[in-house]
Design a protein around this motif. Structure first.
Motif, PDB file in Angstrom:
ATOM      1  N   GLU A   1       0.896  -1.277  -0.014  1.00 63.37           N
ATOM      2  CA  GLU A   1       0.103   0.008  -0.128  1.00 63.37           C
ATOM      3  C   GLU A   1       0.760   1.157   0.018  1.00 63.37           C
ATOM      4  O   GLU A   1       1.683   1.539   1.013  1.00 63.37           O
ATOM      5  CB  GLU A   1      -1.085   0.213   1.292  1.00 63.37           C
ATOM      6  N   LEU A   2       0.969   2.037  -0.923  1.00 65.94           N
ATOM      7  CA  LEU A   2       1.795   3.011  -1.178  1.00 65.94           C
ATOM      8  C   LEU A   2       1.424   4.115   0.020  1.00 65.94           C
ATOM      9  O   LEU A   2       0.473   4.308   0.089  1.00 65.94           O
ATOM     10  CB  LEU A   2       1.618   3.640  -2.775  1.00 65.94           C
ATOM     11  N   GLY A   3       2.454   4.712   0.327  1.00 66.53           N
ATOM     12  CA  GLY A   3       2.386   5.695   1.613  1.00 66.53           C
ATOM     13  C   GLY A   3       2.137   5.099   2.695  1.00 66.53           C
ATOM     14  O   GLY A   3       2.109   5.627   3.999  1.00 66.53           O
ATOM     15  N   GLU A   4       1.728   3.708   3.006  1.00 64.59           N
ATOM     16  CA  GLU A   4       1.508   3.102   4.129  1.00 64.59           C
ATOM     17  C   GLU A   4       2.383   2.076   4.589  1.00 64.59           C
ATOM     18  O   GLU A   4       2.885   1.848   5.637  1.00 64.59           O
ATOM     19  CB  GLU A   4       0.091   2.708   3.852  1.00 64.59           C
ATOM     20  N   THR A   5       2.485   1.033   3.595  1.00 63.01           N
ATOM     21  CA  THR A   5       3.524  -0.254   3.875  1.00 63.01           C
ATOM     22  C   THR A   5       4.952   0.253   4.157  1.00 63.01           C
ATOM     23  O   THR A   5       5.591   0.964   3.565  1.00 63.01           O
ATOM     24  CB  THR A   5       3.327  -1.128   2.533  1.00 63.01           C
ATOM     25  N   ASP A   6       5.617  -0.506   5.222  1.00 63.89           N
ATOM     26  CA  ASP A   6       7.076  -0.261   5.318  1.00 63.89           C
ATOM     27  C   ASP A   6       7.710  -1.094   4.260  1.00 63.89           C
ATOM     28  O   ASP A   6       7.726  -2.210   4.238  1.00 63.89           O
ATOM     29  CB  ASP A   6       7.358  -0.772   6.889  1.00 63.89           C
ATOM     30  N   ILE A   7       8.581  -0.152   3.538  1.00 65.41           N
ATOM     31  CA  ILE A   7       8.899  -0.710   2.140  1.00 65.41           C
ATOM     32  C   ILE A   7      10.151  -1.621   2.662  1.00 65.41           C
ATOM     33  O   ILE A   7      10.432  -2.594   1.885  1.00 65.41           O
ATOM     34  CB  ILE A   7       9.346   0.514   1.178  1.00 65.41           C
ATOM     35  N   VAL A   8      10.854  -1.283   3.698  1.00 58.65           N
ATOM     36  CA  VAL A   8      12.022  -2.136   4.087  1.00 58.65           C
ATOM     37  C   VAL A   8      11.581  -3.539   4.359  1.00 58.65           C
ATOM     38  O   VAL A   8      12.138  -4.449   3.806  1.00 58.65           O
ATOM     39  CB  VAL A   8      12.829  -1.466   5.353  1.00 58.65           C
ATOM     40  N   GLU A   9      10.322  -3.641   5.021  1.00 61.35           N
ATOM     41  CA  GLU A   9       9.893  -5.126   5.435  1.00 61.35           C
ATOM     42  C   GLU A   9       9.380  -5.823   4.385  1.00 61.35           C
ATOM     43  O   GLU A   9       9.670  -6.728   4.098  1.00 61.35           O
ATOM     44  CB  GLU A   9       8.816  -4.806   6.580  1.00 61.35           C
TER      45      GLU A   9
ATOM     46  N   GLY B   1       7.904   8.825  10.919  1.00 60.74           N
ATOM     47  CA  GLY B   1       8.142   8.125  12.391  1.00 60.74           C
ATOM     48  C   GLY B   1       9.786   7.914  12.468  1.00 60.74           C
ATOM     49  O   GLY B   1      10.526   8.435  11.489  1.00 60.74           O
ATOM     50  N   GLU B   2      10.167   7.170  13.313  1.00 58.22           N
ATOM     51  CA  GLU B   2      11.525   6.954  13.620  1.00 58.22           C
ATOM     52  C   GLU B   2      12.041   5.740  12.696  1.00 58.22           C
ATOM     53  O   GLU B   2      13.399   5.696  12.687  1.00 58.22           O
ATOM     54  CB  GLU B   2      11.609   6.544  15.210  1.00 58.22           C
TER      55      GLU B   2
END
Length: 185
Positions: free
Chosen positions: A29-37, A84-85
């Motif tokens: 989900e663009l802008g929502e999902t943590d891309i690293v994960e 966030g962090e």
């Protein structure tokens, strides 16, 4: 990468509620999902993920399209932003596909997107020339394009926030250009 012309085309679209923020490319989900994960999950499936730096402060990730079982050569995730962090999200995902003589890959994507998201907000489908079709809502902008004089077509999924930011940058650039031209004359 996405061109300024493409982003401006997206900005001129009228809003329609036909596109929802449903997950794309296996759960993103663009802008929502943590891309690293998300990218770690792709690596766990033996997908080759590479993170590249295009310019200072601009990184993007590349994944072969075969990882998703879709026609194309490459999928990129860009517009990376820290929330966030620890959370980093992507604001644009682009699928690059090789054009063919009869635009069959473009047609496959067009038909699938129309089936999933409904009637496009805008479409330019000349027999000869640049083909561009788009869908837009408050949550997602989709642009399918196949430039006439290029060998590669593109399918962009973008957050409206990214498009708005690009519009602001373009307006600032135009104002500065106008000011500079006025000073030169």
């Amino acid at each position: 990468m996405i061109s300024l012309r493409t982003l401006l085309f997206c900005a001129t679209l009228s809003c329609a509620a036909s596109v929802s923020a449903s997950p794309i490319l296996g759960g993103l989900e663009l802008g929502e999902t943590d891309i690293v994960e998300y990218l770690k999950g792709l690596e766990a499936k033996n997908c080759q993920v590479s993170v590249k730096k295009a310019a200072e402060g601009f990184e993007y990730a590349e994944v072969p399209a075969a990882c998703f079982g879709i026609p194309g050569s490459l999928v990129t995730f860009a517009g990376l932003e820290q929330i966030g962090e620890k959370k980093v999200v992507a604001n644009i995902a682009t699928i690059f596909f090789n054009k063919d003589f009869r635009s069959t890959v473009f047609e496959k994507y067009y038909q699938a997107l129309t089936q999933k998201y409904g009637k496009p907000t805008s479409a330019s489908l000349p027999f000869v020339g640049n083909k561009e079709v788009s869908w837009k809502s408050k949550d997602l902008v989709i642009l399918l394009s196949e430039p006439h004089l290029d060998t590669v077509g593109q399918l962009h999924y973008m957050t409206p926030k990214l498009v708005d930011r690009q519009n602001q940058n373009e307006a600032s650039r135009r104002a500065e250009e106008k000011k500079n031209i006025g000073a030169m004359i």
